[in-house]
Design a protein around this motif. Structure first.
Motif, short mmCIF file in Angstrom:
data_model
loop_
_atom_site.label_atom_id
_atom_site.label_comp_id
_atom_site.label_asym_id
_atom_site.label_seq_id
_atom_site.Cartn_x
_atom_site.Cartn_y
_atom_site.Cartn_z
N GLY A 234 0.87 -1.36 0.01
CA GLY A 234 0.23 0.06 0.03
C GLY A 234 0.93 1.09 -0.05
N ASN A 235 2.23 1.18 0.06
CA ASN A 235 3.09 2.10 0.13
C ASN A 235 3.56 2.52 -1.40
OD1 ASN A 235 5.24 3.88 0.22
ND2 ASN A 235 5.78 3.60 2.24
N ALA A 236 2.96 3.69 -2.02
CA ALA A 236 3.11 3.96 -3.28
C ALA A 236 4.85 4.21 -3.85
CB ALA A 236 2.48 5.25 -3.79
N GLU A 237 5.37 4.85 -2.93
CA GLU A 237 6.77 4.98 -2.72
C GLU A 237 7.68 3.64 -2.97
OE1 GLU A 237 10.68 7.41 -0.83
OE2 GLU A 237 8.70 7.40 0.10
N TYR A 238 7.28 2.80 -2.04
CA TYR A 238 7.87 1.36 -1.97
C TYR A 238 7.33 0.57 -3.09
CZ TYR A 238 10.31 -2.70 0.00
OH TYR A 238 10.89 -3.59 0.39
N ALA A 239 6.36 0.60 -3.66
CA ALA A 239 5.82 -0.12 -5.07
C ALA A 239 6.83 0.33 -6.05
CB ALA A 239 4.54 0.34 -5.24
N ALA A 240 7.00 1.60 -6.39
CA ALA A 240 7.90 2.16 -7.41
C ALA A 240 9.41 1.50 -7.15
CB ALA A 240 7.83 3.61 -7.33
N TYR A 241 9.90 1.55 -5.77
CA TYR A 241 11.28 1.12 -5.44
C TYR A 241 11.36 -0.45 -5.84
CZ TYR A 241 15.00 0.00 -2.29
OH TYR A 241 16.13 -0.44 -1.72
N GLN A 242 10.22 -1.11 -5.85
CA GLN A 242 10.11 -2.62 -6.03
C GLN A 242 10.37 -2.86 -7.51
OE1 GLN A 242 6.41 -3.60 -3.93
NE2 GLN A 242 7.28 -5.37 -3.07
N LYS A 243 9.70 -2.09 -8.30
CA LYS A 243 9.76 -2.23 -9.80
C LYS A 243 11.29 -1.98 -10.19
CE LYS A 243 5.06 -0.99 -10.67
NZ LYS A 243 3.83 0.28 -11.13
N ARG A 244 12.05 -1.34 -9.64
CA ARG A 244 13.35 -0.77 -10.20
C ARG A 244 14.51 -1.38 -9.71
NH1 ARG A 244 11.64 4.25 -8.10
NH2 ARG A 244 12.89 4.88 -6.33
N THR A 245 14.34 -1.91 -8.38
CA THR A 245 15.49 -2.67 -7.30
C THR A 245 15.21 -3.90 -7.23
OG1 THR A 245 15.30 -0.39 -6.32
CG2 THR A 245 16.55 -2.10 -5.48
N SER A 246 16.31 -4.63 -7.43
CA SER A 246 16.55 -5.98 -7.14
C SER A 246 16.14 -6.35 -5.74
CB SER A 246 18.03 -6.72 -7.43
OG SER A 246 18.10 -8.00 -6.61
N VAL A 247 15.40 -7.63 -5.68
CA VAL A 247 15.03 -7.92 -4.24
C VAL A 247 16.09 -8.21 -3.15
CG1 VAL A 247 14.36 -10.19 -4.93
CG2 VAL A 247 13.32 -9.16 -2.99
N LEU A 248 17.03 -8.88 -3.65
CA LEU A 248 18.05 -9.36 -3.04
C LEU A 248 19.39 -9.30 -3.47
CD1 LEU A 248 18.28 -10.97 -0.10
CD2 LEU A 248 18.47 -13.08 -1.51
N ILE A 249 19.64 -9.86 -4.58
CA ILE A 249 20.99 -9.58 -5.02
C ILE A 249 21.36 -8.47 -5.43
CG2 ILE A 249 22.59 -10.74 -6.80
CD1 ILE A 249 21.10 -13.49 -6.58
N PRO A 250 22.28 -7.60 -5.16
CA PRO A 250 22.81 -6.15 -5.89
C PRO A 250 22.65 -6.11 -7.23
CG PRO A 250 24.04 -6.96 -3.65
CD PRO A 250 23.40 -8.24 -4.17
N TRP A 251 22.09 -5.39 -7.94
CA TRP A 251 22.18 -5.21 -9.33
C TRP A 251 21.79 -3.79 -9.48
CZ3 TRP A 251 25.01 -8.16 -12.42
CH2 TRP A 251 24.52 -7.79 -13.69
N TRP A 252 22.19 -3.37 -10.78
CA TRP A 252 21.93 -1.82 -10.95
C TRP A 252 20.34 -1.81 -11.17
CZ3 TRP A 252 25.70 1.52 -10.78
CH2 TRP A 252 27.15 0.80 -10.64
N PRO A 253 19.97 -0.80 -10.74
CA PRO A 253 18.38 -0.42 -10.73
C PRO A 253 17.88 -0.23 -12.20
CG PRO A 253 19.46 1.50 -9.98
CD PRO A 253 20.57 0.46 -9.86
N ILE A 254 16.97 -0.65 -12.58
CA ILE A 254 16.27 -0.43 -13.86
C ILE A 254 15.92 1.07 -14.17
CG2 ILE A 254 14.35 -1.19 -15.48
CD1 ILE A 254 14.19 -3.56 -13.58
#
Length: 254
Positions: A234-254
């Motif tokens: 329900g947190n819009a900021e976190y939802a956007a963060y989820q879309k561009r950021t790897s869940v666990l293994i570090p990787w470049w954001p989309i």
């Protein structure tokens, strides 16, 4: 091996029971989080006192001890002066009259059992008289060091962020958190696989694999990532963060 595992199992039972008593005296169950890391220190000390004092076991005790003491200290300082962690507070409310026995079984004894399982690579090292370092030793140390860096630095970055954020629902998206939504969990998983790589050439190494596999499954599918991801539903900021950021293994954001 079996005798040592039984001895450590009894030791962990006593240890878990003592921390349950501490939780009753302090009226907060989140002391279990502090007990988690220190439990591994207790196991390392016991093995050091009762088994052969060889090079590889001492290396493993040292690496595990550094991780455990830093983690427990971090959690203690994080909780100091605050109310009980929201997860334990929620269970306290949900369990009602059954709180005490469920707390003992589902928090302390269950945690003790998991501690016993995850500590298997430490036991594998502890019963070995290995002195010679191999390429696996150096690779394991490297993997552990990478994990320790990610966990220690991301914990520090999160602590500083919490102190300065303007709103409780703000999301940390800088530093290591720019490349992973859970860099601290990635670090812990990497450290345990590093310990396993160190004991890979030793007898019973196959048993040692159970430890890192268990902590990986727990953090990825049970008590780590899922719980925290659910908290931000329900947190819009976190939802956007989820879309561009790897869940666990570090990787470049989309």
């Amino acid at each position: 091996m079996a005798a040592v595992l039984l001895q450590i199992g009894f030791l962990i039972w006593v240890y878990a029971t003592l921390w349950f008593i501490v939780s009753l005296l302090t009226r907060r169950n989140d002391v279990a989080d502090i007990a988690w890391g220190l439990g591994y220190v207790v196991i390392c000390i016991y093995l050091f006192q009762t088994q052969v004092k060889a090079s590889i076991p001492i290396l493993v005790y040292t690496l595990v001890g550094v991780w455990a003491l830093r983690l427990s200290t971090h959690i203690f300082l994080r909780n100091w002066g605050k109310t009980e962690d929201f997860r334990y507070r929620q269970w306290r409310e949900e369990w009602g009259k059954t709180f005490y026995w469920r707390s003992y079984l589902q928090v302390y004894l269950l945690q003790g059992f998991l501690l016993w399982i995850i500590a298997l690579p430490i036991v594998v090292a502890g019963i070995s008289a290995a002195q010679e370092w191999t390429i696996a030793t150096y690779l394991g140390i490297l993997l552990w060091a990478i994990g320790f860096f990610f966990q220690a630095v991301s914990d520090y970055q999160l602590t500083q962020f919490v102190k300065t954020r303007k709103h409780k629902e703000d999301v940390l998206q800088t530093g290591l958190w720019r490349y992973s939504r859970h860099p601290n969990y990635f670090g812990e998983i990497a450290m345990w696989w590093g310990i396993f790589v160190i004991v890979l050439p030793l007898p019973y190494a196959w048993m040692g694999m159970i430890g890192p596999l268990t902590i990986t499954l727990l953090l990825v599918f049970v008590s780590g990532v899922p719980l925290l991801e659910k908290r931000y539903v329900g947190n819009a900021e976190y939802a956007a963060y989820q879309k561009r950021t790897s869940v666990l293994i570090p990787w470049w954001p989309i």
